[in-house]
Motif scaffolding. Structure first.
Motif, PDB file in Angstrom:
ATOM      1  N   PRO A  59      68.732 -60.738  15.087  1.00 27.81           N
ATOM      2  CA  PRO A  59      68.916 -60.342  13.686  1.00 27.81           C
ATOM      3  C   PRO A  59      70.282 -59.733  13.370  1.00 27.81           C
ATOM      4  CG  PRO A  59      66.926 -59.338  14.622  1.00 27.81           C
ATOM      5  CD  PRO A  59      67.615 -60.067  15.714  1.00 27.81           C
ATOM      6  N   ASP A  60      70.906 -59.095  14.341  1.00 30.53           N
ATOM      7  CA  ASP A  60      72.189 -58.429  14.097  1.00 30.53           C
ATOM      8  C   ASP A  60      73.391 -59.280  14.497  1.00 30.53           C
ATOM      9  OD1 ASP A  60      70.779 -56.185  13.212  1.00 30.53           O
ATOM     10  OD2 ASP A  60      70.670 -55.343  15.228  1.00 30.53           O
ATOM     11  N   ALA A  61      73.165 -60.525  14.874  1.00 30.52           N
ATOM     12  CA  ALA A  61      74.262 -61.385  15.346  1.00 30.52           C
ATOM     13  C   ALA A  61      75.143 -61.825  14.182  1.00 30.52           C
ATOM     14  CB  ALA A  61      73.703 -62.608  16.051  1.00 30.52           C
ATOM     15  N   ILE A  62      76.436 -61.943  14.482  1.00 28.52           N
ATOM     16  CA  ILE A  62      77.414 -62.445  13.514  1.00 28.52           C
ATOM     17  C   ILE A  62      77.977 -63.738  14.078  1.00 28.52           C
ATOM     18  CG2 ILE A  62      79.620 -61.992  12.384  1.00 28.52           C
ATOM     19  CD1 ILE A  62      78.972 -58.974  12.745  1.00 28.52           C
ATOM     20  N   VAL A  63      77.934 -64.812  13.285  1.00 26.62           N
ATOM     21  CA  VAL A  63      78.458 -66.100  13.725  1.00 26.62           C
ATOM     22  C   VAL A  63      79.952 -66.132  13.472  1.00 26.62           C
ATOM     23  CG1 VAL A  63      78.332 -68.602  13.434  1.00 26.62           C
ATOM     24  CG2 VAL A  63      76.263 -67.227  13.183  1.00 26.62           C
ATOM     25  N   ASN A  64      80.724 -66.353  14.544  1.00 29.39           N
ATOM     26  CA  ASN A  64      82.178 -66.422  14.434  1.00 29.39           C
ATOM     27  C   ASN A  64      82.648 -67.852  14.190  1.00 29.39           C
ATOM     28  OD1 ASN A  64      82.371 -63.644  15.074  1.00 29.39           O
ATOM     29  ND2 ASN A  64      82.159 -64.162  17.229  1.00 29.39           N
ATOM     30  N   LYS A  65      82.089 -68.798  14.938  1.00 31.72           N
ATOM     31  CA  LYS A  65      82.446 -70.203  14.801  1.00 31.72           C
ATOM     32  C   LYS A  65      81.220 -71.047  15.094  1.00 31.72           C
ATOM     33  CE  LYS A  65      87.328 -69.934  16.015  1.00 31.72           C
ATOM     34  NZ  LYS A  65      88.403 -70.490  16.840  1.00 31.72           N
ATOM     35  N   ALA A  66      81.218 -72.262  14.552  1.00 29.90           N
ATOM     36  CA  ALA A  66      80.112 -73.194  14.784  1.00 29.90           C
ATOM     37  C   ALA A  66      80.679 -74.548  15.199  1.00 29.90           C
ATOM     38  CB  ALA A  66      79.270 -73.335  13.522  1.00 29.90           C
ATOM     39  N   TYR A  67      79.958 -75.220  16.086  1.00 28.40           N
ATOM     40  CA  TYR A  67      80.367 -76.534  16.588  1.00 28.40           C
ATOM     41  C   TYR A  67      79.149 -77.456  16.609  1.00 28.40           C
ATOM     42  CZ  TYR A  67      84.103 -73.590  18.508  1.00 28.40           C
ATOM     43  OH  TYR A  67      85.124 -72.687  18.666  1.00 28.40           O
ATOM     44  N   VAL A  68      79.400 -78.758  16.544  1.00 29.33           N
ATOM     45  CA  VAL A  68      78.318 -79.741  16.618  1.00 29.33           C
ATOM     46  C   VAL A  68      78.777 -80.892  17.510  1.00 29.33           C
ATOM     47  CG1 VAL A  68      79.033 -81.044  14.548  1.00 29.33           C
ATOM     48  CG2 VAL A  68      76.627 -81.045  15.252  1.00 29.33           C
ATOM     49  N   ASN A  69      77.820 -81.574  18.148  1.00 29.26           N
ATOM     50  CA  ASN A  69      78.168 -82.753  18.944  1.00 29.26           C
ATOM     51  C   ASN A  69      77.466 -83.986  18.379  1.00 29.26           C
ATOM     52  OD1 ASN A  69      75.505 -82.703  19.881  1.00 29.26           O
ATOM     53  ND2 ASN A  69      76.023 -81.971  21.903  1.00 29.26           N
ATOM     54  N   GLU A  70      77.613 -85.118  19.051  1.00 29.77           N
ATOM     55  CA  GLU A  70      77.044 -86.381  18.572  1.00 29.77           C
ATOM     56  C   GLU A  70      75.521 -86.349  18.486  1.00 29.77           C
ATOM     57  OE1 GLU A  70      78.413 -89.209  21.409  1.00 29.77           O
ATOM     58  OE2 GLU A  70      80.439 -89.287  20.581  1.00 29.77           O
ATOM     59  N   ASN A  71      74.884 -85.534  19.316  1.00 29.75           N
ATOM     60  CA  ASN A  71      73.415 -85.451  19.349  1.00 29.75           C
ATOM     61  C   ASN A  71      72.861 -84.452  18.340  1.00 29.75           C
ATOM     62  OD1 ASN A  71      73.433 -87.269  21.511  1.00 29.75           O
ATOM     63  ND2 ASN A  71      73.633 -85.615  22.990  1.00 29.75           N
ATOM     64  N   GLU A  73      73.499 -81.325  18.209  1.00 28.26           N
ATOM     65  CA  GLU A  73      73.250 -80.054  18.864  1.00 28.26           C
ATOM     66  C   GLU A  73      74.355 -79.103  18.425  1.00 28.26           C
ATOM     67  OE1 GLU A  73      71.269 -81.793  22.955  1.00 28.26           O
ATOM     68  OE2 GLU A  73      73.407 -81.372  22.908  1.00 28.26           O
ATOM     69  N   TYR A  74      73.977 -77.870  18.135  1.00 30.51           N
ATOM     70  CA  TYR A  74      74.919 -76.901  17.592  1.00 30.51           C
ATOM     71  C   TYR A  74      75.231 -75.813  18.613  1.00 30.51           C
ATOM     72  CZ  TYR A  74      74.328 -79.155  13.138  1.00 30.51           C
ATOM     73  OH  TYR A  74      74.333 -80.092  12.138  1.00 30.51           O
ATOM     74  N   LYS A  75      76.489 -75.461  18.686  1.00 33.76           N
ATOM     75  CA  LYS A  75      76.952 -74.340  19.506  1.00 33.76           C
ATOM     76  C   LYS A  75      77.461 -73.292  18.536  1.00 33.76           C
ATOM     77  CE  LYS A  75      80.653 -72.957  22.618  1.00 33.76           C
ATOM     78  NZ  LYS A  75      81.889 -73.375  23.290  1.00 33.76           N
ATOM     79  N   LEU A  76      76.928 -72.096  18.657  1.00 28.73           N
ATOM     80  CA  LEU A  76      77.337 -71.002  17.786  1.00 28.73           C
ATOM     81  C   LEU A  76      77.985 -69.914  18.633  1.00 28.73           C
ATOM     82  CD1 LEU A  76      74.085 -70.687  15.630  1.00 28.73           C
ATOM     83  CD2 LEU A  76      76.137 -72.042  15.132  1.00 28.73           C
ATOM     84  N   ASP A  77      79.241 -69.606  18.342  1.00 28.99           N
ATOM     85  CA  ASP A  77      79.912 -68.469  18.972  1.00 28.99           C
ATOM     86  C   ASP A  77      79.532 -67.248  18.153  1.00 28.99           C
ATOM     87  OD1 ASP A  77      81.121 -70.019  20.886  1.00 28.99           O
ATOM     88  OD2 ASP A  77      83.024 -70.173  19.829  1.00 28.99           O
ATOM     89  N   ILE A  78      78.878 -66.295  18.806  1.00 26.91           N
ATOM     90  CA  ILE A  78      78.359 -65.134  18.075  1.00 26.91           C
ATOM     91  C   ILE A  78      78.884 -63.832  18.675  1.00 26.91           C
ATOM     92  CG2 ILE A  78      76.263 -66.342  17.360  1.00 26.91           C
ATOM     93  CD1 ILE A  78      74.761 -64.744  19.536  1.00 26.91           C
ATOM     94  N   THR A  79      78.827 -62.792  17.845  1.00 27.91           N
ATOM     95  CA  THR A  79      79.103 -61.431  18.277  1.00 27.91           C
ATOM     96  C   THR A  79      77.838 -60.628  18.037  1.00 27.91           C
ATOM     97  OG1 THR A  79      81.431 -61.634  17.672  1.00 27.91           O
ATOM     98  CG2 THR A  79      80.565 -59.406  17.925  1.00 27.91           C
ATOM     99  N   LEU A  80      77.420 -59.915  19.067  1.00 25.17           N
ATOM    100  CA  LEU A  80      76.216 -59.089  18.976  1.00 25.17           C
ATOM    101  C   LEU A  80      76.589 -57.701  19.489  1.00 25.17           C
ATOM    102  CD1 LEU A  80      73.222 -59.157  18.223  1.00 25.17           C
ATOM    103  CD2 LEU A  80      72.721 -59.809  20.570  1.00 25.17           C
ATOM    104  N   GLY A  81      76.822 -56.787  18.562  1.00 23.79           N
ATOM    105  CA  GLY A  81      77.313 -55.472  18.953  1.00 23.79           C
ATOM    106  C   GLY A  81      78.739 -55.593  19.463  1.00 23.79           C
ATOM    107  N   ASP A  82      78.967 -55.160  20.697  1.00 24.40           N
ATOM    108  CA  ASP A  82      80.302 -55.278  21.287  1.00 24.40           C
ATOM    109  C   ASP A  82      80.402 -56.454  22.253  1.00 24.40           C
ATOM    110  OD1 ASP A  82      78.639 -54.202  23.181  1.00 24.40           O
ATOM    111  OD2 ASP A  82      80.081 -52.758  23.940  1.00 24.40           O
TER     112      ASP A  82
END
Length: 99
Positions: A59-71, A73-82
């Protein structure tokens, strides 16, 4: 006779060394391929199922960047606290284990 036994031991030892290192090269190539297939997208383009799953799990995560591939599928770079990290999900919000 000693030379024959010594030559056989050296030959067998070198073959087993070659066989044990061959799979490592294949694994390395596969890891590089997986890492390169994701393309950055805008955070707003991530499906709501994925963002809802993230809000539920972190719930407290912040999404910094998002990526997707051909399938899709999503990759989310997140920050959670420090701490920073990445999570992976399919387009339906199901979590995926990636290396």
């Amino acid at each position: 006779m000693k030379k024959l036994v010594l030559s056989a031991a050296i030959l067998l030892g070198s073959l087993s060394t070659f066989a044990s290192t061959s799979p490592i090269k294949d694994v390395t190539v596969k890891t590089i391929t997986v890492a390169e297939e994701f393309v950055e997208v805008k955070i707003e383009e991530v499906p709501s199922a994925v963002t809802d799953a993230l809000k539920t799990a972190y719930p407290d995560a912040i999404v910094n960047k998002a990526y997707v591939n051909e399938n899709k599928e999503y990759k989310l770079d997140i920050t959670l606290g420090d701490k920073q990290g990445a999570v992976f999900a399919d387009e339906n919000g199901n979590w995926i284990q990636k290396q």
